[in-house]
Every structure is written in C-alpha cells, then in structure tokens.
Design a protein around this motif. Structure first.
Motif, PDB file in Angstrom:
ATOM      1  N   VAL A  30       0.843  -1.203   0.000  1.00  0.00           N
ATOM      2  CA  VAL A  30       0.000   0.000   0.000  1.00  0.00           C
ATOM      3  C   VAL A  30       0.875   1.247   0.000  1.00  0.00           C
ATOM      4  O   VAL A  30       0.580   2.237  -0.683  1.00  0.00           O
ATOM      5  N   LYS A  31       1.965   1.212   0.756  1.00  0.00           N
ATOM      6  CA  LYS A  31       2.872   2.372   0.769  1.00  0.00           C
ATOM      7  C   LYS A  31       3.457   2.615  -0.615  1.00  0.00           C
ATOM      8  O   LYS A  31       3.556   3.763  -1.065  1.00  0.00           O
ATOM      9  N   SER A  32       3.848   1.541  -1.303  1.00  0.00           N
ATOM     10  CA  SER A  32       4.363   1.687  -2.660  1.00  0.00           C
ATOM     11  C   SER A  32       3.306   2.280  -3.584  1.00  0.00           C
ATOM     12  O   SER A  32       3.597   3.161  -4.406  1.00  0.00           O
ATOM     13  N   GLU A  33       2.061   1.825  -3.433  1.00  0.00           N
ATOM     14  CA  GLU A  33       0.981   2.357  -4.259  1.00  0.00           C
ATOM     15  C   GLU A  33       0.752   3.843  -3.987  1.00  0.00           C
ATOM     16  O   GLU A  33       0.507   4.633  -4.914  1.00  0.00           O
ATOM     17  N   VAL A  34       0.859   4.250  -2.733  1.00  0.00           N
ATOM     18  CA  VAL A  34       0.703   5.663  -2.377  1.00  0.00           C
ATOM     19  C   VAL A  34       1.801   6.504  -3.018  1.00  0.00           C
ATOM     20  O   VAL A  34       1.539   7.587  -3.570  1.00  0.00           O
ATOM     21  N   VAL A  35       3.032   6.028  -2.976  1.00  0.00           N
ATOM     22  CA  VAL A  35       4.145   6.776  -3.573  1.00  0.00           C
ATOM     23  C   VAL A  35       3.932   6.940  -5.074  1.00  0.00           C
ATOM     24  O   VAL A  35       4.090   8.047  -5.627  1.00  0.00           O
ATOM     25  N   PHE A  36       3.553   5.853  -5.750  1.00  0.00           N
ATOM     26  CA  PHE A  36       3.290   5.935  -7.186  1.00  0.00           C
ATOM     27  C   PHE A  36       2.178   6.940  -7.474  1.00  0.00           C
ATOM     28  O   PHE A  36       2.279   7.763  -8.399  1.00  0.00           O
ATOM     29  N   THR A  37       1.114   6.869  -6.701  1.00  0.00           N
ATOM     30  CA  THR A  37      -0.057   7.712  -6.963  1.00  0.00           C
ATOM     31  C   THR A  37       0.252   9.180  -6.719  1.00  0.00           C
ATOM     32  O   THR A  37      -0.133  10.052  -7.520  1.00  0.00           O
ATOM     33  N   VAL A  38       0.932   9.494  -5.628  1.00  0.00           N
ATOM     34  CA  VAL A  38       1.259  10.889  -5.309  1.00  0.00           C
ATOM     35  C   VAL A  38       2.208  11.457  -6.357  1.00  0.00           C
ATOM     36  O   VAL A  38       2.040  12.602  -6.812  1.00  0.00           O
ATOM     37  N   LYS A  39       3.216  10.676  -6.748  1.00  0.00           N
ATOM     38  CA  LYS A  39       4.161  11.164  -7.768  1.00  0.00           C
ATOM     39  C   LYS A  39       3.441  11.464  -9.080  1.00  0.00           C
ATOM     40  O   LYS A  39       3.653  12.525  -9.699  1.00  0.00           O
ATOM     41  N   GLN A  40       2.552  10.581  -9.513  1.00  0.00           N
ATOM     42  CA  GLN A  40       1.832  10.797 -10.760  1.00  0.00           C
ATOM     43  C   GLN A  40       0.922  12.012 -10.654  1.00  0.00           C
ATOM     44  O   GLN A  40       0.822  12.824 -11.589  1.00  0.00           O
ATOM     45  N   ALA A  41       0.247  12.174  -9.520  1.00  0.00           N
ATOM     46  CA  ALA A  41      -0.673  13.308  -9.353  1.00  0.00           C
ATOM     47  C   ALA A  41       0.084  14.638  -9.367  1.00  0.00           C
ATOM     48  O   ALA A  41      -0.378  15.615  -9.989  1.00  0.00           O
ATOM     49  N   LEU A  42       1.218  14.707  -8.704  1.00  0.00           N
ATOM     50  CA  LEU A  42       1.995  15.952  -8.698  1.00  0.00           C
ATOM     51  C   LEU A  42       2.552  16.259 -10.082  1.00  0.00           C
ATOM     52  O   LEU A  42       2.595  17.430 -10.502  1.00  0.00           O
ATOM     53  N   ASP A  43       2.968  15.223 -10.805  1.00  0.00           N
ATOM     54  CA  ASP A  43       3.449  15.451 -12.179  1.00  0.00           C
ATOM     55  C   ASP A  43       2.334  15.983 -13.059  1.00  0.00           C
ATOM     56  O   ASP A  43       2.538  16.915 -13.855  1.00  0.00           O
ATOM     57  N   ASP A  44       1.145  15.411 -12.945  1.00  0.00           N
ATOM     58  CA  ASP A  44       0.015  15.851 -13.768  1.00  0.00           C
ATOM     59  C   ASP A  44      -0.383  17.285 -13.434  1.00  0.00           C
ATOM     60  O   ASP A  44      -0.865  18.028 -14.310  1.00  0.00           O
ATOM     61  N   ALA A  45      -0.190  17.685 -12.171  1.00  0.00           N
ATOM     62  CA  ALA A  45      -0.561  19.046 -11.760  1.00  0.00           C
ATOM     63  C   ALA A  45       0.565  20.036 -12.009  1.00  0.00           C
ATOM     64  O   ALA A  45       0.412  21.234 -11.726  1.00  0.00           O
ATOM     65  N   GLY A  46       1.693  19.590 -12.555  1.00  0.00           N
ATOM     66  CA  GLY A  46       2.812  20.488 -12.822  1.00  0.00           C
ATOM     67  C   GLY A  46       3.521  20.951 -11.568  1.00  0.00           C
ATOM     68  O   GLY A  46       4.164  22.017 -11.582  1.00  0.00           O
ATOM     69  N   ILE A  47       3.435  20.171 -10.497  1.00  0.00           N
ATOM     70  CA  ILE A  47       4.083  20.526  -9.230  1.00  0.00           C
ATOM     71  C   ILE A  47       5.417  19.791  -9.150  1.00  0.00           C
ATOM     72  O   ILE A  47       5.477  18.569  -9.268  1.00  0.00           O
ATOM     73  N   GLU A  48       6.478  20.541  -8.935  1.00  0.00           N
ATOM     74  CA  GLU A  48       7.813  19.973  -8.947  1.00  0.00           C
ATOM     75  C   GLU A  48       8.164  19.346  -7.597  1.00  0.00           C
ATOM     76  O   GLU A  48       7.908  19.924  -6.535  1.00  0.00           O
ATOM     77  N   ILE A  49       8.735  18.164  -7.659  1.00  0.00           N
ATOM     78  CA  ILE A  49       9.365  17.553  -6.477  1.00  0.00           C
ATOM     79  C   ILE A  49      10.855  17.786  -6.643  1.00  0.00           C
ATOM     80  O   ILE A  49      11.513  17.101  -7.438  1.00  0.00           O
ATOM     81  N   PRO A  50      11.431  18.758  -5.935  1.00  0.00           N
ATOM     82  CA  PRO A  50      12.813  19.174  -6.231  1.00  0.00           C
ATOM     83  C   PRO A  50      13.835  18.129  -5.821  1.00  0.00           C
ATOM     84  O   PRO A  50      13.634  17.366  -4.878  1.00  0.00           O
ATOM     85  N   PHE A  51      14.927  18.125  -6.587  1.00  0.00           N
ATOM     86  CA  PHE A  51      16.064  17.274  -6.235  1.00  0.00           C
ATOM     87  C   PHE A  51      16.820  17.964  -5.103  1.00  0.00           C
ATOM     88  O   PHE A  51      17.097  19.155  -5.178  1.00  0.00           O
ATOM     89  N   PRO A  52      17.159  17.264  -4.035  1.00  0.00           N
ATOM     90  CA  PRO A  52      17.808  17.929  -2.907  1.00  0.00           C
ATOM     91  C   PRO A  52      19.195  18.435  -3.271  1.00  0.00           C
ATOM     92  O   PRO A  52      19.978  17.733  -3.916  1.00  0.00           O
ATOM     93  N   TYR A  53      19.475  19.679  -2.867  1.00  0.00           N
ATOM     94  CA  TYR A  53      20.781  20.283  -3.091  1.00  0.00           C
ATOM     95  C   TYR A  53      21.477  20.495  -1.753  1.00  0.00           C
ATOM     96  O   TYR A  53      20.834  20.758  -0.734  1.00  0.00           O
ATOM     97  N   VAL A  54      22.782  20.384  -1.780  1.00  0.00           N
ATOM     98  CA  VAL A  54      23.577  20.542  -0.570  1.00  0.00           C
ATOM     99  C   VAL A  54      24.703  21.523  -0.866  1.00  0.00           C
ATOM    100  O   VAL A  54      25.451  21.350  -1.835  1.00  0.00           O
TER     101      VAL A  54
END
Length: 289
Positions: free
Chosen positions: A247-271
């Motif tokens: 279920v956790k894997s399914e949630v990760v897939f679903t959230v990632k797809q939804a944010l991509d469809d909405a044009g919301i960026e999940i930023p790559f962490p910078y240090v």
C-alpha cells in the motif's frame, strides 16, 4: 593388619547389598516405564480436551507440558522410594529443599527462562503467528516453548531467543490490530502553491481503495527543508486485506503521478558542499560525495 580380609568383606557386603537391591531397582524401572506410558496417554487426552476449547496454541502447549511434568515428578518420587525404602516423604521434601537451592544457583538461567516462558504463555498478547519486534529482531513468532521462543525473520532466518530476553525487553507486536498507520514525506518546491499541493495529494489518495478512507488522511506542511517544503502524509490501511508495504508503494506511485500531472515539482535535494574562488557552490546531493 588383614587389609585383604577387610577389603574382601567390604566387597562382599556391597555385592550382597546390590543383589538385595536388584528387585527394587527392577520395580523402579517398571515404575518409570509405566510413568512414561501414563505421561504419553495423559498428554494425548489433554491435547484432545484443549483442542475442543478456544485456548490459544501456546496455552495448549503449556497445559501438555505441565501435565507431563507433574506425572514425571510423581513417578520419580515413587521410584526413588522403592529403590531407597528408608526414604520418607518428609526426608524427600527436605532433600528437595536443600537440593533446590544448589540447583537454583547452578541452573539460574534455565529456571529464569522456564518461569518467563510460563508467564509469556499465560499473557494474552504475543501469540504464535504474530509479527513482532524485540531486541532488534523483526519477524513472525513460530513457536513458544518453556525455555525459548522461535522467531522467523522476514528474510527467512530463524532466530531463537531465550524467554527471559523477551520477558525483560519491550516487545512491539505489529499484528496486534489489523488496521495500522503508515506515512511518507513529500517535498515540493518553494514556489509551489501549498494549498494546491495539499489538495492534489488528498484527491489522489481519496481514490485508493486500499486506504481506510473512513479513518481519514492527514496531510501536514511539516518543515522548510534545504530545497523543498515537506508535507507529512499519513493514512491507515487494513493489513488483513492489504499488504502493508504494498500500500505504501501504491501511495508513492499515486502521489508522484498526481503531482506530475498538476505540474508541481518535487525538487532534487541540493547541498551547499564546496567552494570555488571562496564562493559556495550548491551541488546535487548525488554528486556531493
């Protein structure tokens, strides 16, 4: 001095005593054999009776063990009284009392595990088949005896823990209740509309049947991270119907797809990692090393 005669007399006396004791020894052996037969029959009867009840499996094992132990104690006492006719119940109890002190010191760990095993079997929690975590060991309880507990780790290794270790340490029972909560952290870029991001995540999870929707979905803007604003997303799932990690894997897939469809960026962490001409240069975390 007639040492040879004295020695011969002692040997003769010992041989006569041994011959005289043979009938008693033979009867004692018969008593032990009868004890073994009675013990097996009693355990079978106990097993049939407990199988008709709603007792847990570990309590059934405890009942059978106590029946077997009680019969053997009685049989050994009778056999000892036959071999040594001068042995009275009072002297036997006194001898057991003195011997118990010596045995207690010699076998302290064994008795400690024995008593811990009885107490573990008597309590309602942690039954055979439960998924538990104790002393850094995570797995499924396969067997509980009076001395040790067998835990099959999820990677299929078998770990045998002394009962005293389980009794003295905190035990996390993962399957005590079928409905469990899980969570992930979702980061979005700083220029994101947070209300839109929260709404997008919630709508995506509302469509998942593997989540217990009646318990609600919690989404909290948690903190300002180095390159993102992090949301803490929590949900509940019924592990009796669904795979917990699945279920956790399914949630990760679903959230990632939804944010991509909405044009919301999940930023790559910078240090901020290195300097060039005394000016700090931000490098991706993957290249920071």
């Amino acid at each position: 001095m007639p040492y040879a005669d004295i020695l011969r007399e002692q040997v003769d006396a010992m041989s006569h005593a041994l011959i005289a004791a043979i009938p008693g020894i033979a009867i004692a052996i018969c008593v032990l054999l009868l004890t073994w037969l009675v013990s097996r029959a009693a355990v079978r009867i106990t097993s049939r009776i407990t199988n008709r009840t709603s007792l847990r499996q570990d309590l059934r094992q405890l009942s059978e063990t106590l029946v077997r132990l009680g019969i053997w104690l009685i049989g050994l006492m009778i056999a000892a009284a036959i071999v040594m006719p001068g042995l009275t119940p009072a002297s036997l109890v006194a001898g057991l009392g003195i011997g118990a002190v010596a045995i207690g010191f010699a076998f302290q760990d064994i008795f400690e595990n024995f008593l811990a095993g009885v107490l573990i079997m008597l309590r309602e929690k942690m039954q055979i088949g439960d998924a538990v975590e104790v002393d850094g060991i995570l797995g499924k309880v396969e067997r509980i005896t009076l001395r040790e507990t067998h835990i099959r780790q999820f990677s299929n290794e078998l770990t045998i823990l002394p009962n005293s270790t389980i009794f003295k340490n905190p035990v996390k029972i993962l399957t005590d209740a079928p409905i469990r909560r899980n969570e992930i952290v979702v980061g979005v870029s700083y220029d994101t509309d947070l209300a839109k991001a929260e709404s997008t995540i919630r709508k995506a999870l509302d469509r998942l049947s593997s989540i217990e929707q009646q318990r609600g979905i919690d989404i909290y803007a948690q903190e300002f991270n180095s390159s993102s604003i992090d949301f803490l997303v929590r949900w509940w799932t019924d592990t009796g119907k669904n795979d917990f990690l699945g279920v956790k894997s399914e949630v990760v897939f679903t959230v990632k797809q939804a944010l991509d469809d909405a044009g919301i960026e999940i930023p790559f962490p910078y240090v901020t990692h290195t300097f060039k001409d005394d000016v700090p240069v931000s490098l991706p975390a993957a290249n920071a090393a």
